[in-house]
Design an enzyme around this catalytic site. Sequence first.
Site, PDB file in Angstrom:
ATOM      1  N   TYR A  80      45.530  54.575  48.289  1.00 15.50           N
ATOM      2  CA  TYR A  80      45.823  53.502  49.245  1.00 15.50           C
ATOM      3  C   TYR A  80      46.492  53.986  50.527  1.00 15.50           C
ATOM      4  CZ  TYR A  80      44.743  50.676  45.161  1.00 15.50           C
ATOM      5  OH  TYR A  80      44.102  50.101  44.084  1.00 15.50           O
ATOM      6  N   ASN A 102      43.011  40.210  51.272  1.00 15.00           N
ATOM      7  CA  ASN A 102      42.788  41.256  50.279  1.00 15.00           C
ATOM      8  C   ASN A 102      43.293  40.676  48.965  1.00 15.00           C
ATOM      9  OD1 ASN A 102      42.765  43.386  48.519  1.00 15.00           O
ATOM     10  ND2 ASN A 102      43.635  44.868  49.965  1.00 15.00           N
ATOM     11  N   HIS A 108      38.107  40.776  41.457  1.00 18.42           N
ATOM     12  CA  HIS A 108      37.127  41.083  40.417  1.00 18.42           C
ATOM     13  C   HIS A 108      37.188  40.118  39.233  1.00 18.42           C
ATOM     14  CE1 HIS A 108      37.385  44.662  42.848  1.00 18.42           C
ATOM     15  NE2 HIS A 108      38.598  44.923  42.401  1.00 18.42           N
ATOM     16  N   ASP A 162      37.257  29.448  44.235  1.00 16.09           N
ATOM     17  CA  ASP A 162      37.151  27.998  44.426  1.00 16.09           C
ATOM     18  C   ASP A 162      38.106  27.516  45.518  1.00 16.09           C
ATOM     19  OD1 ASP A 162      35.191  27.765  42.501  1.00 16.09           O
ATOM     20  OD2 ASP A 162      36.539  27.069  40.916  1.00 16.09           O
ATOM     21  N   HIS A 189      39.332  45.459  51.650  1.00 18.05           N
ATOM     22  CA  HIS A 189      39.816  46.356  50.596  1.00 18.05           C
ATOM     23  C   HIS A 189      40.182  47.686  51.238  1.00 18.05           C
ATOM     24  CE1 HIS A 189      38.884  43.536  47.522  1.00 18.05           C
ATOM     25  NE2 HIS A 189      37.720  43.328  48.106  1.00 18.05           N
ATOM     26  N   ILE A 190      41.354  48.139  50.918  1.00 25.44           N
ATOM     27  CA  ILE A 190      41.853  49.389  51.497  1.00 25.44           C
ATOM     28  C   ILE A 190      41.040  50.561  50.968  1.00 25.44           C
ATOM     29  CG2 ILE A 190      43.870  50.913  51.616  1.00 25.44           C
ATOM     30  CD1 ILE A 190      45.562  48.279  51.193  1.00 25.44           C
ATOM     31  N   ARG A 223      35.368  47.460  39.487  1.00 23.23           N
ATOM     32  CA  ARG A 223      35.776  47.087  40.843  1.00 23.23           C
ATOM     33  C   ARG A 223      34.575  46.830  41.758  1.00 23.23           C
ATOM     34  NH1 ARG A 223      41.347  48.246  40.839  1.00 23.23           N
ATOM     35  NH2 ARG A 223      41.850  49.971  39.445  1.00 23.23           N
TER      36      ARG A 223
HETATM   37  O1  CA2 Z   1      41.391  48.603  47.689  1.00 24.00           O
HETATM   38  C1  CA2 Z   1      41.959  47.508  47.687  1.00 24.00           C
HETATM   39  O2  CA2 Z   1      42.489  47.023  48.685  1.00 24.00           O
HETATM   40  C2  CA2 Z   1      42.081  46.716  46.375  1.00 24.00           C
HETATM   41  O3  CA2 Z   1      41.905  45.342  46.677  1.00 24.00           O
HETATM   42  C3  CA2 Z   1      43.479  46.976  45.844  1.00 24.00           C
HETATM   43  C4  CA2 Z   1      43.714  46.374  44.464  1.00 24.00           C
HETATM   44  C5  CA2 Z   1      42.612  46.769  43.492  1.00 24.00           C
HETATM   45  O4  CA2 Z   1      42.787  46.084  42.265  1.00 24.00           O
HETATM   46  C6  CA2 Z   1      41.238  46.447  44.044  1.00 24.00           C
HETATM   47  O5  CA2 Z   1      40.265  46.868  43.121  1.00 24.00           O
HETATM   48  C7  CA2 Z   1      41.014  47.130  45.369  1.00 24.00           C
HETATM   49  C8  CA2 Z   1      45.042  46.872  43.872  1.00 24.00           C
HETATM   50  C9  CA2 Z   1      46.223  46.607  44.732  1.00 24.00           C
HETATM   51  C10 CA2 Z   1      47.379  47.396  44.164  1.00 24.00           C
HETATM   52  O6  CA2 Z   1      47.951  48.140  45.212  1.00 24.00           O
HETATM   53  C11 CA2 Z   1      48.804  49.147  44.916  1.00 24.00           C
HETATM   54  C12 CA2 Z   1      49.270  49.866  45.976  1.00 24.00           C
HETATM   55  C13 CA2 Z   1      50.129  50.914  45.754  1.00 24.00           C
HETATM   56  C14 CA2 Z   1      50.527  51.239  44.462  1.00 24.00           C
HETATM   57  C15 CA2 Z   1      50.052  50.506  43.403  1.00 24.00           C
HETATM   58  C16 CA2 Z   1      49.195  49.449  43.630  1.00 24.00           C
END
Ligand code: CA2
Length: 152
Positions: free
Chosen positions: A26, A77, A83, A90, A103-104, A114
Amino acid sequence: MSTPRRLLLVNGPNLNLLGTREPQIYGTGTLADVEQIVTHAASALGFAVRAIQSNHEGVLLDAIHAARDDCAGIVINPGGLTHTSIVLRDALTGVALPIAEVHISDVRAREEFRHFSYVRDIAAVRVVGEGVPGYGRATRLLIETITGRAEG
Ligand code: CA2
């Protein structure tokens, strides 16, 4: 009523942890950075931003419902709810505002679970795998969709 010049920025569960862990996935940007990038991109185009992050689905739904009254679009986001959540989908279809899904990480290159998104087919804009700066591009594209003007 004229179109409000305000966007809702929604970050879902666990995105408060941005910048604290998993930088290889991330990056090092924080949630505060995300909110600043979106606010800056929107303000350059004359839009204000209301930002919310929550780890509670119902809180996110309430914020989305409230956007009906004073926002022209939603940058979201949904985190892992992307998922899994028909409920979130809704709420988004219920308010009938244009949506930018962000999505990052590149979810298409990660685990199979995912790859599916409940938001994808209702989003006007989708930015995936561009890191935290991707929120800025999503914001500009969403405003372009709202105003009908090309991104500058
Ligand atoms: O890539 C993305 O932005 C996601 O939406 C991030 C979600 C993940 O479940 C998606 O599949 C993709 C997870 C967010 C959790 O973010 C964290 C950041 C730093 C450390 C731990 C979790």
